[in-house]
Design a protein around this motif. Structure first.
Motif, short mmCIF file in Angstrom:
data_model
loop_
_atom_site.label_atom_id
_atom_site.label_comp_id
_atom_site.label_asym_id
_atom_site.label_seq_id
_atom_site.Cartn_x
_atom_site.Cartn_y
_atom_site.Cartn_z
N GLY A 1 0.77 -1.23 0.00
CA GLY A 1 0.00 0.00 0.00
C GLY A 1 0.80 1.28 0.00
O GLY A 1 0.23 2.38 0.01
N VAL A 2 2.12 1.19 0.01
CA VAL A 2 2.98 2.37 -0.08
C VAL A 2 4.19 1.98 -0.91
O VAL A 2 4.68 0.85 -0.82
N SER A 3 4.69 2.90 -1.73
CA SER A 3 5.70 2.53 -2.72
C SER A 3 7.12 2.49 -2.20
O SER A 3 8.03 2.04 -2.89
N ASN A 4 7.33 2.96 -0.98
CA ASN A 4 8.67 2.93 -0.37
C ASN A 4 8.50 2.74 1.12
O ASN A 4 7.84 3.55 1.78
N VAL A 5 9.10 1.69 1.66
CA VAL A 5 8.95 1.41 3.09
C VAL A 5 10.17 1.86 3.89
O VAL A 5 10.06 2.62 4.84
N CYS A 6 11.35 1.38 3.51
CA CYS A 6 12.50 1.54 4.40
C CYS A 6 12.88 3.01 4.62
O CYS A 6 13.14 3.43 5.76
N GLU A 7 12.90 3.82 3.57
CA GLU A 7 13.28 5.22 3.74
C GLU A 7 12.21 5.99 4.52
O GLU A 7 12.52 6.76 5.44
N ARG A 8 10.95 5.79 4.16
CA ARG A 8 9.88 6.48 4.87
C ARG A 8 9.81 6.05 6.34
O ARG A 8 9.60 6.88 7.24
N ALA A 9 10.02 4.77 6.61
CA ALA A 9 9.99 4.27 7.98
C ALA A 9 11.14 4.84 8.80
O ALA A 9 10.97 5.17 9.98
N ALA A 10 12.31 4.95 8.20
CA ALA A 10 13.46 5.52 8.91
C ALA A 10 13.18 6.97 9.30
O ALA A 10 13.43 7.39 10.44
N VAL A 11 12.64 7.74 8.36
CA VAL A 11 12.35 9.15 8.60
C VAL A 11 11.28 9.30 9.69
O VAL A 11 11.43 10.09 10.63
N LEU A 12 10.21 8.51 9.59
CA LEU A 12 9.13 8.61 10.56
C LEU A 12 9.58 8.15 11.94
O LEU A 12 9.26 8.78 12.96
N GLY A 13 10.36 7.08 12.00
CA GLY A 13 10.86 6.60 13.28
C GLY A 13 11.79 7.57 13.95
O GLY A 13 11.91 7.60 15.19
N ALA A 14 12.45 8.41 13.16
CA ALA A 14 13.36 9.43 13.71
C ALA A 14 12.62 10.70 14.13
O ALA A 14 13.24 11.66 14.59
N GLY A 15 11.31 10.71 13.95
CA GLY A 15 10.53 11.87 14.34
C GLY A 15 10.60 13.02 13.37
O GLY A 15 10.31 14.16 13.72
N LEU A 16 10.96 12.72 12.12
CA LEU A 16 11.07 13.76 11.09
C LEU A 16 9.81 13.78 10.24
O LEU A 16 9.04 12.82 10.23
#
Length: 334
Positions: free
Chosen positions: A290-305
């Motif tokens: 359901g989303v075209s990119n997981v690892c980069e988006r997850a890293a950013v979100l997990g870092a609070g960005l």
């Protein structure tokens, strides 16, 4: 966001097995792994401590104590250990109650079993601030662990703890009455990116965003991430492993996070899509999760960005994807 933990469980009697089955049926907040019948108890315990896996013994407390005795080394890295009597009447955390989350895990288990929860840590039973819990919840590395007892003693004796921050931060929640935040002067606790004289908490700032094919083993994932970062560096600096909620029960990823003493964070595709920026897209991934990119988006979100800001752009090989971001402004949760 959700958080998952894997716990290892063993029992020795017919009654113990019944309690185990009740626990497994009633506790959906933990992933429960039973000790294999053909595995020696000491080997099972040793491997669990090496991977920082929480352990649950359904038996007499003395059996658990004797089993773990030779593996107990450091309160900040020992596996959390919980004991349940074979009838499932009482749940007792006996090791790593605070930093290892044994008290929290025990509370979850007690609720599932409708059992008594026996907590013995003084700050908990007096409902007072615990600096090691604060550090754990906020992803802060403890420098000078021996200072924990001094801070706890001061709180238990009615004193007030001063905290001074030398990092960019936001205060989230209500500061306890036994804590004061100061800007100048000597503090009981200093939050800084560098060790200072006295008791220091240093933020773990690295967040790994990861994706993988179903069933990738802990060893495969460990081998992959350690091509980029050493085990020592990750143990000192890794705050979290972050991914999509489709992977919330991916055993290899959860074990990887537990091995490094890091949080395991999962987010929905909708949450991941809210991150701003140009990300490399995969139509296959979008059709799958359901989303075209997981690892980069997850890293950013997990870092609070809120927008694409990476220290490691997407890498992919053998069914594993990896990216990394850095926590900048730290939310200090009370």
């Amino acid at each position: 966001m959700s958080i998952k933990l894997i716990v290892g469980v063993t029992y020795f009697t017919k009654n113990g097995k019944s309690t185990f089955e009740k626990l497994k049926a009633g506790c959906k907040d933990l992933i429960i792994e039973e000790k294999p019948d053909d595995m020696d108890l000491s080997v099972w315990t040793k491997e669990a401590f090496e991977c920082h896996t929480p352990l649950v013994f359904i038996c007499a407390t003395g059996i658990a104590v004797r089993t773990i005795a030779s593996y107990v080394t450091n309160k900040l890295s020992d596996s959390p250990v919980i004991v349940i009597d074979e009838l499932g009447r009482n749940v007792i955390p006996i090791l790593s109650g605070h930093f290892g989350m044994a008290n929290d895990i025990a509370a979850t288990i007690a609720a599932a079993l409708d059992a008594g929860l026996i907590i013995t840590t003084a700050t908990d039973i007096n409902n007072l601030f615990a600096v090691d819990v604060f550090a754990r919840d906020n992803g802060l590395k403890i420098i000078n662990k021996d200072g924990i007892k001094d801070i706890s003693k001061k709180v238990l004796n009615g004193g007030k703890i001063s905290i001074k921050t030398k990092i960019d931060n936001n205060i989230v929640g209500q500061v306890p009455k036994e804590v004061e935040i100061i800007e100048k002067g000597k503090a009981d606790v200093v939050i800084s990116d560098e060790a200072t004289a006295g008791f220091t908490l240093i933020p773990k700032r690295l967040v790994l965003g990861m994706g993988c094919k179903k069933g990738k083993s802990f060893k495969e994932l460990l081998t992959y991430v350690t091509c980029e970062y050493s085990i020592e560096y990750l143990r000192e600096n890794l705050y979290a492993i972050s991914t999509i909620d489709v992977k919330e029960n991916e055993i290899g990823l959860i074990k990887l996070a537990q091995f490094f003493g890091a949080k395991f964070l999962t987010y929905t595709s909708k949450e991941l899509e809210q991150i701003n920026g140009d990300f490399p897209d995969s139509e296959f991934v979008k059709d799958t999760v359901g989303v075209s990119n997981v690892c980069e988006r997850a890293a950013v979100l997990g870092a609070g960005l809120t927008s694409r800001d990476l220290v490691l752009e997407k890498k992919a090989d053998n069914g594993i994807t990896l990216a990394a971001a850095t926590r900048k402004t730290i939310d200090l949760k009370f």
